[in-house]
Design a protein around this motif. Sequence first.
Motif, PDB file in Angstrom:
ATOM      1  N   PRO A 175      -7.777 -18.334 -11.277  1.00 25.66           N
ATOM      2  CA  PRO A 175      -8.532 -17.786 -11.742  1.00 25.66           C
ATOM      3  C   PRO A 175      -9.938 -17.814 -12.887  1.00 25.66           C
ATOM      4  O   PRO A 175      -9.397 -18.806 -13.824  1.00 25.66           O
ATOM      5  CB  PRO A 175      -7.875 -16.587 -12.557  1.00 25.66           C
ATOM      6  N   ASP A 176     -11.066 -17.574 -13.591  1.00 25.88           N
ATOM      7  CA  ASP A 176     -11.388 -17.658 -14.015  1.00 25.88           C
ATOM      8  C   ASP A 176     -11.972 -16.102 -14.925  1.00 25.88           C
ATOM      9  O   ASP A 176     -11.561 -15.092 -13.983  1.00 25.88           O
ATOM     10  CB  ASP A 176     -12.771 -18.427 -14.184  1.00 25.88           C
ATOM     11  N   VAL A 177     -13.598 -16.342 -15.349  1.00 27.75           N
ATOM     12  CA  VAL A 177     -13.872 -15.389 -15.605  1.00 27.75           C
ATOM     13  C   VAL A 177     -14.191 -13.877 -14.299  1.00 27.75           C
ATOM     14  O   VAL A 177     -15.095 -15.024 -13.497  1.00 27.75           O
ATOM     15  CB  VAL A 177     -15.289 -15.338 -16.221  1.00 27.75           C
ATOM     16  N   ASN A 178     -14.150 -12.761 -14.283  1.00 28.44           N
ATOM     17  CA  ASN A 178     -14.359 -11.920 -13.213  1.00 28.44           C
ATOM     18  C   ASN A 178     -13.037 -12.331 -12.646  1.00 28.44           C
ATOM     19  O   ASN A 178     -13.133 -11.387 -10.753  1.00 28.44           O
ATOM     20  CB  ASN A 178     -15.303 -11.501 -13.614  1.00 28.44           C
ATOM     21  N   THR A 179     -12.204 -13.112 -12.268  1.00 31.19           N
ATOM     22  CA  THR A 179     -11.357 -13.182 -11.225  1.00 31.19           C
ATOM     23  C   THR A 179      -9.778 -12.702 -11.438  1.00 31.19           C
ATOM     24  O   THR A 179      -9.303 -13.235 -12.467  1.00 31.19           O
ATOM     25  CB  THR A 179     -11.707 -14.271 -10.335  1.00 31.19           C
ATOM     26  N   ALA A 219      -0.484 -17.808 -19.663  1.00 33.75           N
ATOM     27  CA  ALA A 219      -0.084 -18.960 -19.647  1.00 33.75           C
ATOM     28  C   ALA A 219      -1.521 -19.610 -20.867  1.00 33.75           C
ATOM     29  O   ALA A 219      -0.683 -20.604 -21.662  1.00 33.75           O
ATOM     30  CB  ALA A 219      -0.795 -20.111 -18.076  1.00 33.75           C
ATOM     31  N   THR A 220      -2.823 -19.309 -20.887  1.00 35.62           N
ATOM     32  CA  THR A 220      -3.544 -19.745 -21.229  1.00 35.62           C
ATOM     33  C   THR A 220      -3.125 -19.605 -22.826  1.00 35.62           C
ATOM     34  O   THR A 220      -3.520 -19.704 -24.063  1.00 35.62           O
ATOM     35  CB  THR A 220      -5.244 -19.217 -20.853  1.00 35.62           C
ATOM     36  N   GLY A 221      -3.422 -17.865 -23.412  1.00 42.86           N
ATOM     37  CA  GLY A 221      -2.409 -17.267 -23.902  1.00 42.86           C
ATOM     38  C   GLY A 221      -1.384 -17.530 -25.162  1.00 42.86           C
ATOM     39  O   GLY A 221      -1.813 -18.211 -26.404  1.00 42.86           O
ATOM     40  N   ASP A 272     -15.127  -7.271 -25.936  1.00 39.43           N
ATOM     41  CA  ASP A 272     -15.497  -7.356 -25.166  1.00 39.43           C
ATOM     42  C   ASP A 272     -16.764  -7.425 -24.966  1.00 39.43           C
ATOM     43  O   ASP A 272     -17.863  -7.656 -25.720  1.00 39.43           O
ATOM     44  CB  ASP A 272     -14.535  -5.993 -23.482  1.00 39.43           C
ATOM     45  N   ILE A 273     -17.747  -7.061 -23.325  1.00 38.93           N
ATOM     46  CA  ILE A 273     -18.157  -7.676 -23.092  1.00 38.93           C
ATOM     47  C   ILE A 273     -20.110  -6.095 -24.006  1.00 38.93           C
ATOM     48  O   ILE A 273     -21.119  -7.283 -24.427  1.00 38.93           O
ATOM     49  CB  ILE A 273     -19.067  -7.759 -22.286  1.00 38.93           C
ATOM     50  N   THR A 274     -18.986  -5.243 -24.540  1.00 39.18           N
ATOM     51  CA  THR A 274     -19.755  -4.044 -24.817  1.00 39.18           C
ATOM     52  C   THR A 274     -19.754  -4.417 -26.508  1.00 39.18           C
ATOM     53  O   THR A 274     -20.580  -3.341 -27.290  1.00 39.18           O
ATOM     54  CB  THR A 274     -19.273  -2.895 -24.157  1.00 39.18           C
ATOM     55  N   ALA A 348     -12.550 -19.909 -24.925  1.00 38.51           N
ATOM     56  CA  ALA A 348     -12.939 -20.122 -23.858  1.00 38.51           C
ATOM     57  C   ALA A 348     -13.657 -21.615 -24.041  1.00 38.51           C
ATOM     58  O   ALA A 348     -13.248 -22.309 -24.576  1.00 38.51           O
ATOM     59  CB  ALA A 348     -14.418 -18.963 -24.040  1.00 38.51           C
ATOM     60  N   ASN A 349     -13.792 -21.968 -22.689  1.00 37.35           N
ATOM     61  CA  ASN A 349     -14.289 -22.909 -21.941  1.00 37.35           C
ATOM     62  C   ASN A 349     -15.816 -23.235 -23.250  1.00 37.35           C
ATOM     63  O   ASN A 349     -16.864 -22.257 -22.636  1.00 37.35           O
ATOM     64  CB  ASN A 349     -14.442 -23.262 -20.556  1.00 37.35           C
ATOM     65  N   GLY A 350     -16.556 -23.857 -23.704  1.00 35.98           N
ATOM     66  CA  GLY A 350     -17.367 -24.298 -24.551  1.00 35.98           C
ATOM     67  C   GLY A 350     -18.101 -23.459 -24.741  1.00 35.98           C
ATOM     68  O   GLY A 350     -19.408 -23.250 -25.022  1.00 35.98           O
TER      69      GLY A 350
HETATM   70  P1  NAD Z   1     -11.873 -12.410 -18.057  1.00 36.64           P
HETATM   71  O1  NAD Z   1     -12.714 -12.115 -17.550  1.00 36.64           O
HETATM   72  O2  NAD Z   1     -10.439 -12.074 -18.022  1.00 36.64           O
HETATM   73  O3  NAD Z   1     -12.557 -11.901 -20.067  1.00 36.64           O
HETATM   74  C1  NAD Z   1     -13.390 -12.034 -20.137  1.00 36.64           C
HETATM   75  C2  NAD Z   1     -13.516 -11.075 -21.360  1.00 36.64           C
HETATM   76  O4  NAD Z   1     -14.841 -11.243 -21.960  1.00 36.64           O
HETATM   77  C3  NAD Z   1     -13.953 -10.079 -21.477  1.00 36.64           C
HETATM   78  O5  NAD Z   1     -13.243  -8.653 -23.012  1.00 36.64           O
HETATM   79  C4  NAD Z   1     -15.845  -9.616 -20.884  1.00 36.64           C
HETATM   80  O6  NAD Z   1     -16.148  -8.189 -21.335  1.00 36.64           O
HETATM   81  C5  NAD Z   1     -15.599 -10.299 -22.054  1.00 36.64           C
HETATM   82  N1  NAD Z   1     -16.844 -11.021 -21.681  1.00 36.64           N
HETATM   83  C6  NAD Z   1     -17.717 -11.476 -21.137  1.00 36.64           C
HETATM   84  N2  NAD Z   1     -18.849 -11.949 -21.509  1.00 36.64           N
HETATM   85  C7  NAD Z   1     -19.547 -11.765 -22.796  1.00 36.64           C
HETATM   86  C8  NAD Z   1     -20.492 -12.011 -23.982  1.00 36.64           C
HETATM   87  N3  NAD Z   1     -21.567 -12.155 -22.943  1.00 36.64           N
HETATM   88  N4  NAD Z   1     -20.223 -11.704 -25.037  1.00 36.64           N
HETATM   89  C9  NAD Z   1     -18.840 -11.367 -25.377  1.00 36.64           C
HETATM   90  N5  NAD Z   1     -17.974 -11.356 -24.814  1.00 36.64           N
HETATM   91  C10 NAD Z   1     -18.028 -11.024 -22.622  1.00 36.64           C
HETATM   92  O7  NAD Z   1     -11.765 -14.216 -18.005  1.00 36.64           O
HETATM   93  P2  NAD Z   1     -10.739 -15.303 -19.142  1.00 36.64           P
HETATM   94  O8  NAD Z   1     -10.104 -15.294 -17.744  1.00 36.64           O
HETATM   95  O9  NAD Z   1     -10.402 -14.749 -20.201  1.00 36.64           O
HETATM   96  O10 NAD Z   1     -11.670 -15.872 -19.501  1.00 36.64           O
HETATM   97  C11 NAD Z   1     -12.615 -16.269 -20.976  1.00 36.64           C
HETATM   98  C12 NAD Z   1     -12.553 -17.527 -20.915  1.00 36.64           C
HETATM   99  O11 NAD Z   1     -11.710 -18.373 -20.859  1.00 36.64           O
HETATM  100  C13 NAD Z   1     -13.709 -18.301 -19.983  1.00 36.64           C
HETATM  101  O12 NAD Z   1     -14.825 -19.306 -20.645  1.00 36.64           O
HETATM  102  C14 NAD Z   1     -12.480 -19.029 -19.221  1.00 36.64           C
HETATM  103  O13 NAD Z   1     -13.162 -19.927 -18.315  1.00 36.64           O
HETATM  104  C15 NAD Z   1     -11.578 -19.431 -19.770  1.00 36.64           C
HETATM  105  N6  NAD Z   1     -10.573 -20.007 -19.951  1.00 36.64           N
HETATM  106  C16 NAD Z   1      -9.915 -19.284 -19.284  1.00 36.64           C
HETATM  107  C17 NAD Z   1      -8.317 -19.236 -18.633  1.00 36.64           C
HETATM  108  C18 NAD Z   1      -7.670 -18.619 -17.333  1.00 36.64           C
HETATM  109  O14 NAD Z   1      -6.453 -19.274 -17.164  1.00 36.64           O
HETATM  110  N7  NAD Z   1      -8.323 -17.051 -17.085  1.00 36.64           N
HETATM  111  C19 NAD Z   1      -7.914 -20.583 -18.442  1.00 36.64           C
HETATM  112  C20 NAD Z   1      -8.857 -21.300 -19.180  1.00 36.64           C
HETATM  113  C21 NAD Z   1     -10.123 -20.772 -20.188  1.00 36.64           C
END
Ligand code: NAD
Length: 448
Positions: A175-179, A219-221, A272-274, A348-350
């Motif tokens: 999984p990654d963002v939105n999955t 795990a990531t947390g 969050d995004i809002t 986040a990544n990058g």
């Molecule tokens: P997620 O979809 O569960 O959560 C993303 C969060 O970011 C949501 O709260 C969303 O509303 C917010 N968001 C999205 N676009 C935004 C924007 N333009 N401005 C501000 N907030 C915004 O995704 P996630 O799995 O938590 O991943 C977040 C980041 O962590 C990504 O960069 C992902 O590549 C990275 N990451 C995720 C994992 C994982 O295990 N899920 C592991 C390593 C890195």
Amino acid sequence: MLKKQEKEIVFNKELVIPERTELFESIEDDITEKADPYEMAKNQIDIVAEKMGLDDNITKYLKKVERSLIVSIPVMMDNGNLEIFEGYRVHHSTLRGPGKGGIRFAPNVDLNEVKALATWMTWKCSLLNLPLGGAKGGVCVDPKKLSRNELEKLTRRYTAEILNFIGPDIDIPAPDVNTNPQIMAWIMDTYSMHKGRAVPGVVTGKPIEIGGSVGRETATGMGLFYTLEALCNKLNFNLKNSRVVIQGFGNVGGSIAEILYNKGAKIIAISDITGGLYHKDGLNIEDLLKWRDKNCYLKDFNNSIYKFISNEDLLTIKCDILIPAAIENQINQLNADYISCKIVLEGANGPTTPKADEILNQNGIIVVPDILANAGGVCVSYFEYIQDIHSYFWSIDRINKELQKILVKAFEDVYKLSKERNFTFRTAAYVIAISRLAKAYELRGIFP
Ligand code: NAD
């Protein structure tokens, strides 16, 4: 731009909100950098290659992805109209093992973003010394606009289109963002139906009932926490009552918020995004998590005590620890000088551009880079993958102990090299990761 003196006055206030219009003056080059994460990823390689005196051939090799697949995903929508989405899967490097990396569903996904994310996965797996390479996938779609039925059809067709590109020995998505675990379950099922047998090891981050691992969702947390704790031990810094700001309230942002909240840290802002919520004495994260889990956005959280702020303003709040945990390019040349914290812990990544990185460094802010800080996710994904292959499942205690062991070792390696060579943590992490890849390149040679 604000003058230094004005900036200090602003930072002495509880909530720091620089003038955005002034920030946006005359910084066009960073906007270019912002637009293309793959350029940023290649730029990072050049910076490190120079510092470590990397052979030009290896640098050239690592700046290219091995292969990219672009697919069209036709989906018959609930209203009877056909929509065609574009999807990608990229293998950056399989020098050290099969590809590994998440799948992202988002409206701004494009090939270069996926290439950058695949590249960062290569460094991350190498830094942790996992026998895996770097890959990533994505679909350009806003999943919030799809019904469950449409989302399932999109996921299954995307999986069918990339079927020969993935597999337990080839490339294992996550999984990654939105999955999420449900989407991983559809991927596992689609792949298994095509193979005529259950293949749980094709994807990680699955629900536990079908071969997922305990501890994967958090795990990531957990990884962010173990890395932060290791750093705080070095700095003699107590996390209890520390002031934390988090951008992103999804898997990563939500997990680290919950962990730190339970450890007694004050999460003074989260978004969050809002947009975000702020309170100088800290937010009640349990309440906010319940709200989020009802599929609600923070902008609609009804609470007159918390102040609603924008994502841009959130990043410049004065705090001890800033955790960008949303998307890439959030700390850039436009706002880097206004970041006011001791530690940036990259969830986040990058999230930080190379130019912003330089500014943070000059301002004495410690940056724990993404490839180290957020590597807990891929680490437990690796545990899930080996559990699936061996059909033997571990306890949560074992998962967390092994995770901590691997991450603390990676942190200590980075810390030691950064002290020995006067490198930033990011440079040290890259040097370690790239050195291992250079060795693999040398041993394997170039075919034919
Ligand atoms: P997620 O979809 O569960 O959560 C993303 C969060 O970011 C949501 O709260 C969303 O509303 C917010 N968001 C999205 N676009 C935004 C924007 N333009 N401005 C501000 N907030 C915004 O995704 P996630 O799995 O938590 O991943 C977040 C980041 O962590 C990504 O960069 C992902 O590549 C990275 N990451 C995720 C994992 C994982 O295990 N899920 C592991 C390593 C890195």
